[in-house]
Design a protein around this motif. Structure first.
Motif, short mmCIF file in Angstrom:
data_model
loop_
_atom_site.label_atom_id
_atom_site.label_comp_id
_atom_site.label_asym_id
_atom_site.label_seq_id
_atom_site.Cartn_x
_atom_site.Cartn_y
_atom_site.Cartn_z
N GLY A 68 0.63 -1.25 -0.30
CA GLY A 68 -0.16 -0.14 0.19
C GLY A 68 0.80 1.29 -0.05
O GLY A 68 0.34 2.49 -0.59
N TYR A 69 2.26 1.03 -0.14
CA TYR A 69 2.98 1.96 -0.69
C TYR A 69 2.98 2.75 -2.09
O TYR A 69 2.56 2.09 -2.53
CB TYR A 69 4.53 1.81 0.09
N ARG A 70 2.67 4.01 -1.66
CA ARG A 70 2.27 5.11 -3.06
C ARG A 70 2.59 6.55 -2.68
O ARG A 70 3.08 6.65 -1.42
CB ARG A 70 1.95 4.88 -3.31
N ASP A 71 3.09 6.81 -3.40
CA ASP A 71 3.31 8.43 -3.24
C ASP A 71 1.99 9.14 -3.45
O ASP A 71 1.27 9.32 -4.16
CB ASP A 71 4.55 9.55 -4.42
N TRP A 72 0.98 9.27 -2.54
CA TRP A 72 -0.41 9.78 -2.91
C TRP A 72 -0.39 11.37 -3.00
O TRP A 72 -1.56 11.89 -3.57
CB TRP A 72 -1.08 9.80 -1.12
N GLU A 73 0.04 11.38 -3.33
CA GLU A 73 0.87 12.94 -3.59
C GLU A 73 0.43 13.26 -5.02
O GLU A 73 -0.31 14.36 -5.66
CB GLU A 73 1.40 14.37 -2.69
N SER A 74 0.95 12.47 -5.57
CA SER A 74 1.12 12.08 -7.31
C SER A 74 -0.27 12.07 -7.76
O SER A 74 -0.95 11.98 -7.51
CB SER A 74 2.03 11.05 -7.43
N GLU A 75 -0.73 12.94 -8.56
CA GLU A 75 -1.67 12.40 -9.85
C GLU A 75 -1.93 11.67 -10.94
O GLU A 75 -2.84 11.89 -11.36
CB GLU A 75 -2.33 14.14 -10.51
N GLU A 76 -0.52 10.67 -11.19
CA GLU A 76 -0.06 9.41 -11.96
C GLU A 76 -1.11 8.82 -11.23
O GLU A 76 -0.83 8.59 -9.69
CB GLU A 76 1.38 9.70 -12.27
N PRO A 77 -1.16 7.56 -11.86
CA PRO A 77 -1.63 6.76 -11.62
C PRO A 77 -0.41 5.51 -11.10
O PRO A 77 0.63 5.83 -11.71
CB PRO A 77 -2.71 5.89 -12.77
N GLN A 78 -0.90 4.61 -9.58
CA GLN A 78 0.18 4.22 -9.14
C GLN A 78 0.08 2.95 -9.45
O GLN A 78 -0.99 3.02 -8.53
CB GLN A 78 1.29 4.95 -8.07
N PRO A 79 0.68 2.19 -9.43
CA PRO A 79 0.58 0.82 -8.67
C PRO A 79 0.74 0.91 -6.43
O PRO A 79 1.88 1.63 -6.23
CB PRO A 79 1.11 -0.37 -8.45
N GLU A 80 0.29 -0.30 -6.40
CA GLU A 80 0.79 -0.09 -4.52
C GLU A 80 1.68 -1.07 -4.31
O GLU A 80 2.26 -1.81 -5.50
CB GLU A 80 -0.15 -0.50 -3.46
N ASN A 81 2.70 -0.91 -3.80
CA ASN A 81 4.42 -1.70 -3.34
C ASN A 81 4.02 -2.43 -2.34
O ASN A 81 3.74 -1.34 -0.91
CB ASN A 81 5.35 -0.47 -3.90
N CYS A 82 5.11 -2.60 -1.89
CA CYS A 82 5.43 -3.19 -0.75
C CYS A 82 7.06 -1.89 -0.33
O CYS A 82 7.42 -0.78 -0.93
CB CYS A 82 6.31 -4.70 -0.85
N LYS A 83 7.11 -1.96 1.04
CA LYS A 83 8.16 -1.12 1.60
C LYS A 83 9.80 -0.50 0.71
O LYS A 83 9.99 0.50 0.68
CB LYS A 83 7.86 -1.01 3.25
N SER A 84 9.63 -2.08 0.20
CA SER A 84 11.22 -2.29 -0.06
C SER A 84 11.40 -1.41 -1.55
O SER A 84 11.98 -0.72 -2.01
CB SER A 84 11.90 -3.26 -0.37
N CYS A 85 10.65 -1.86 -2.69
CA CYS A 85 10.23 -1.64 -3.56
C CYS A 85 9.84 0.68 -3.88
O CYS A 85 10.02 0.80 -4.38
CB CYS A 85 8.94 -1.86 -4.28
N PHE A 86 8.98 0.50 -2.44
CA PHE A 86 8.94 2.19 -2.23
C PHE A 86 10.16 2.65 -2.66
O PHE A 86 10.54 4.13 -2.97
CB PHE A 86 8.00 2.25 -1.67
N GLU A 87 10.49 2.36 -1.45
CA GLU A 87 12.21 3.01 -1.14
C GLU A 87 12.85 3.03 -2.01
O GLU A 87 13.22 4.46 -2.17
CB GLU A 87 12.19 2.32 -0.06
#
Length: 90
Positions: A68-87
């Motif tokens: 569920g890690y993602r850049d919530w500020e971004s207006e671009e659609p994003q997939p959910e990521n694990c913490k490692s991939c988000f970092e």
């Protein structure tokens, strides 16, 4: 796989070459080290946007606590990521 909606069972080949069973009818355990939370391998639990070898995640399957890690500020659609991939995205 054109449309993932309604896919209860299918197989995907991960980046490491291992073929796994996936789909919302496939019972599994969260892939976060040390977590034993039961999940399914549906796209709702997928790190990235496409099963197998997504270019926007690791393709692992995680419980809601570890996904569920993602850049919530971004207006671009994003997939959910694990913490490692988000970092790694920073």
């Amino acid at each position: 796989m054109e449309d993932l909606m309604g896919y209860a069972y299918y197989t995907v080949t991960r980046a490491d070459g291992i073929e796994i069973e996936a789909g919302y009818a496939v019972e599994a355990v969260c892939e976060q080290d040390g977590c034993t939370e039961p999940i399914d391998r549906g796209v709702d639990n997928l790190c990235g946007s496409w099963p197998g070898t997504p270019d926007d995640g690791c393709g692992g399957y995680f419980c809601s606590r570890h996904l569920g890690y993602r850049d919530w500020e971004s207006e671009e659609p994003q997939p959910e990521n694990c913490k490692s991939c988000f970092e790694k995205r920073d």
